[in-house]
Design a protein around this motif. Structure first.
Motif, short mmCIF file in Angstrom:
data_model
loop_
_atom_site.label_atom_id
_atom_site.label_comp_id
_atom_site.label_asym_id
_atom_site.label_seq_id
_atom_site.Cartn_x
_atom_site.Cartn_y
_atom_site.Cartn_z
N THR A 299 -13.65 3.07 23.95
CA THR A 299 -13.49 1.64 23.66
C THR A 299 -12.98 0.93 24.91
OG1 THR A 299 -13.06 2.08 21.32
CG2 THR A 299 -12.32 -0.04 22.19
N VAL A 300 -13.73 -0.06 25.37
CA VAL A 300 -13.38 -0.83 26.56
C VAL A 300 -13.18 -2.28 26.16
CG1 VAL A 300 -14.07 -1.48 28.90
CG2 VAL A 300 -14.77 0.75 27.97
N LEU A 301 -12.04 -2.84 26.54
CA LEU A 301 -11.72 -4.23 26.19
C LEU A 301 -11.95 -5.14 27.38
CD1 LEU A 301 -8.34 -3.76 24.27
CD2 LEU A 301 -10.67 -3.67 23.36
N GLU A 302 -12.60 -6.27 27.13
CA GLU A 302 -12.73 -7.33 28.13
C GLU A 302 -11.74 -8.42 27.75
OE1 GLU A 302 -17.22 -7.75 29.44
OE2 GLU A 302 -17.08 -7.35 27.29
N LEU A 303 -11.06 -8.94 28.76
CA LEU A 303 -10.01 -9.92 28.52
C LEU A 303 -10.37 -11.26 29.14
CD1 LEU A 303 -6.87 -7.74 29.38
CD2 LEU A 303 -8.15 -7.86 27.23
N ASP A 304 -9.84 -12.31 28.54
CA ASP A 304 -9.92 -13.65 29.13
C ASP A 304 -8.55 -14.28 28.95
OD1 ASP A 304 -10.53 -16.11 30.11
OD2 ASP A 304 -12.32 -16.43 28.90
N GLY A 305 -7.71 -14.15 29.97
CA GLY A 305 -6.35 -14.68 29.86
C GLY A 305 -5.56 -13.93 28.80
N ASP A 306 -5.12 -14.67 27.76
CA ASP A 306 -4.28 -14.07 26.72
C ASP A 306 -5.07 -13.73 25.46
OD1 ASP A 306 -4.83 -16.61 25.86
OD2 ASP A 306 -2.76 -17.12 25.32
N VAL A 308 -8.61 -11.32 23.82
CA VAL A 308 -9.63 -10.29 24.00
C VAL A 308 -10.99 -10.95 23.84
CG1 VAL A 308 -10.60 -8.14 23.10
CG2 VAL A 308 -8.12 -8.47 23.14
N ALA A 309 -11.83 -10.85 24.87
CA ALA A 309 -13.14 -11.50 24.86
C ALA A 309 -14.27 -10.55 24.50
CB ALA A 309 -13.42 -12.12 26.23
N GLY A 310 -14.04 -9.25 24.65
CA GLY A 310 -15.10 -8.29 24.36
C GLY A 310 -14.54 -6.99 23.82
N LEU A 311 -15.16 -6.49 22.75
CA LEU A 311 -14.83 -5.19 22.16
C LEU A 311 -16.05 -4.30 22.32
CD1 LEU A 311 -13.37 -6.60 18.81
CD2 LEU A 311 -12.02 -5.65 20.70
N ASN A 312 -15.97 -3.35 23.23
CA ASN A 312 -17.12 -2.49 23.54
C ASN A 312 -16.83 -1.07 23.07
OD1 ASN A 312 -18.71 -4.44 25.49
ND2 ASN A 312 -16.57 -4.52 26.13
N PHE A 313 -17.52 -0.66 22.03
CA PHE A 313 -17.37 0.68 21.48
C PHE A 313 -18.58 1.51 21.91
CE2 PHE A 313 -15.16 -2.25 18.65
CZ PHE A 313 -13.93 -1.63 18.45
N PHE A 314 -18.40 2.39 22.88
CA PHE A 314 -19.49 3.24 23.36
C PHE A 314 -19.47 4.53 22.55
CE2 PHE A 314 -18.49 0.43 26.90
CZ PHE A 314 -19.75 0.00 27.30
N LEU A 315 -20.50 4.71 21.72
CA LEU A 315 -20.46 5.74 20.69
C LEU A 315 -20.99 7.10 21.12
CD1 LEU A 315 -21.70 3.64 17.61
CD2 LEU A 315 -19.38 3.87 18.54
N ASP A 316 -21.50 7.21 22.34
CA ASP A 316 -22.09 8.48 22.79
C ASP A 316 -20.98 9.44 23.23
OD1 ASP A 316 -23.69 10.51 23.66
OD2 ASP A 316 -24.73 9.35 25.22
N THR A 317 -20.21 9.90 22.24
CA THR A 317 -19.01 10.67 22.55
C THR A 317 -19.33 12.06 23.12
OG1 THR A 317 -18.90 11.42 20.24
CG2 THR A 317 -17.63 9.47 20.83
N ASP A 318 -20.47 12.64 22.78
CA ASP A 318 -20.80 13.96 23.30
C ASP A 318 -20.86 13.95 24.83
OD1 ASP A 318 -20.93 15.02 20.78
OD2 ASP A 318 -23.12 15.00 20.64
#
Length: 331
Positions: A299-306, A308-318
């Motif tokens: 899970t990678v978060l993109e921020l814009d100041g105070d 959270v602008a983006g919630l990126n859940f990359f599911l290819d865990t293998d």
């Protein structure tokens, strides 16, 4: 002094060490070009192989660094010999509704993938800070809109700060051609980034941003959607590659998490050293067995100041959990 394949052992070790000193910056360059950590690592390994084989003919006409960048560029251009470009779900379609059925996964080569900070950043904090902005998911995705050679020229000139003459030498073209291609690349990037989520880089020294991340983890792990939505930007985007579906807006994100995404309830978030210069976590979900959580996403978060602008859940865990050094289960 012993000889190995026509070269002294000392020369062999010195040459390999000189290559290794450039691994991270070459990997970051290849990642910007290719949009994949795995392909970037492959590209750098192929670069070192080609450089080793041709080292006898390298006569010091340029620095080792410039020479390695030239080889890496050729490797990346070979790998990009085709129409396919990597993207993010929001590049391909409009947002879905929270109750939309989940589509079938797309192949991994469709998506821009995350890169661990450790693969792309050196130990120098100043260099890491300057590299972060051009490793953001939004920037790497926007670069994918460019033809391969324009992509290389834009990165060399505007990210790596090579001169027009140096860039021309690496690509075997004229400086005038470099300048012309750069103008076209800038125009394309301007249009691409108008529709991309352009979020500021994460500053680990910013107490407000550190608190935002802590509050996000607390809200997500407690599955408190009221608290979570207070942390999200009005046009926040949630995506889950390799699924093409994505959700926009705090209320829709909450509705999705309480519906289709409810398997994430009682998740655990393991902090990582970062991905793409942004806050990142190994996300584990309940397995059904008490006390055992299994991989769900990077899970990678993109921020814009105070916010959270983006919630990126990359599911290819293998593939991704080993890349980030994460265990296959959490107890």
């Amino acid at each position: 002094m012993s000889e190995t394949g026509g070269r002294s052992t000392t020369i062999t070790d010195d040459v390999l060490r000189s290559f290794e000193g450039h691994r991270r910056e070459l990997c970051a360059y290849a990642y910007r070009m290719l949009g994949s950590s795995f392909e970037a690592e492959d590209a750098v390994q192929e670069t070192f192989t080609r450089a080793w084989k041709s080292y006898d003919s390298f006569e010091g006409r340029s620095s080792v660094r410039s020479w390695l960048y030239k080889i890496t560029t050729n490797v990346c251009l070979d790998m990009l010999d085709g129409p396919q470009r990597r993207a993010r779900p929001m590049d391909l379609s409009g947002p879905s509704t929270p109750d939309s059925p989940l589509p079938a996964p797309e192949p991994d080569y469709v998506w821009v993938e995350p890169i661990p900070n450790a693969l792309a950043f050196g130990a120098d904090p100043a260099e890491a800070a300057s590299a972060k902005d051009t490793l953001r998911l939004a920037f790497v995705s926007a670069v994918q809109h460019l033809p391969a050679t324009q992509r290389a020229i834009l990165i060399m000139r505007e990210v790596l700060r090579f001169s027009a003459n140096e860039t021309a030498e690496m690509l075997n073209v004229s400086p005038a051609s470099v300048n012309s291609a750069l103008q076209r690349a800038r125009a394309t990037m301007t249009k691409a980034q108008e529709v991309a989520t352009v979020s500021g880089a994460y500053d680990e020294t910013d107490e407000q941003q550190r608190k935002l991340i802590d509050d996000f983890v607390a809200a997500f792990e407690s599955y408190d959607m009221n608290a979570l939505t207070q942390l999200l930007k009005a046009d926040v985007a949630l995506s889950m590659p390799p699924l093409s579906l994505w959700i926009s807006g705090p209320e829709n994100v909450a509705a999705f998490m309480l519906g289709t995404g409810q398997e994430c309830r009682d998740s655990r978030m393991v902090p990582l050293a970062g991905a793409n210069g942004l806050p990142a976590f190994g996300h584990y979900k309940p397995s059904g067995e008490p006390g055992l959580w299994t991989p769900w996403s990077i899970t990678v978060l993109e921020l814009d100041g105070d916010r959270v602008a983006g919630l990126n859940f990359f599911l290819d865990t293998d593939r991704l959990f080993p890349l980030f050094g994460l265990p296959v289960e959490l107890r």
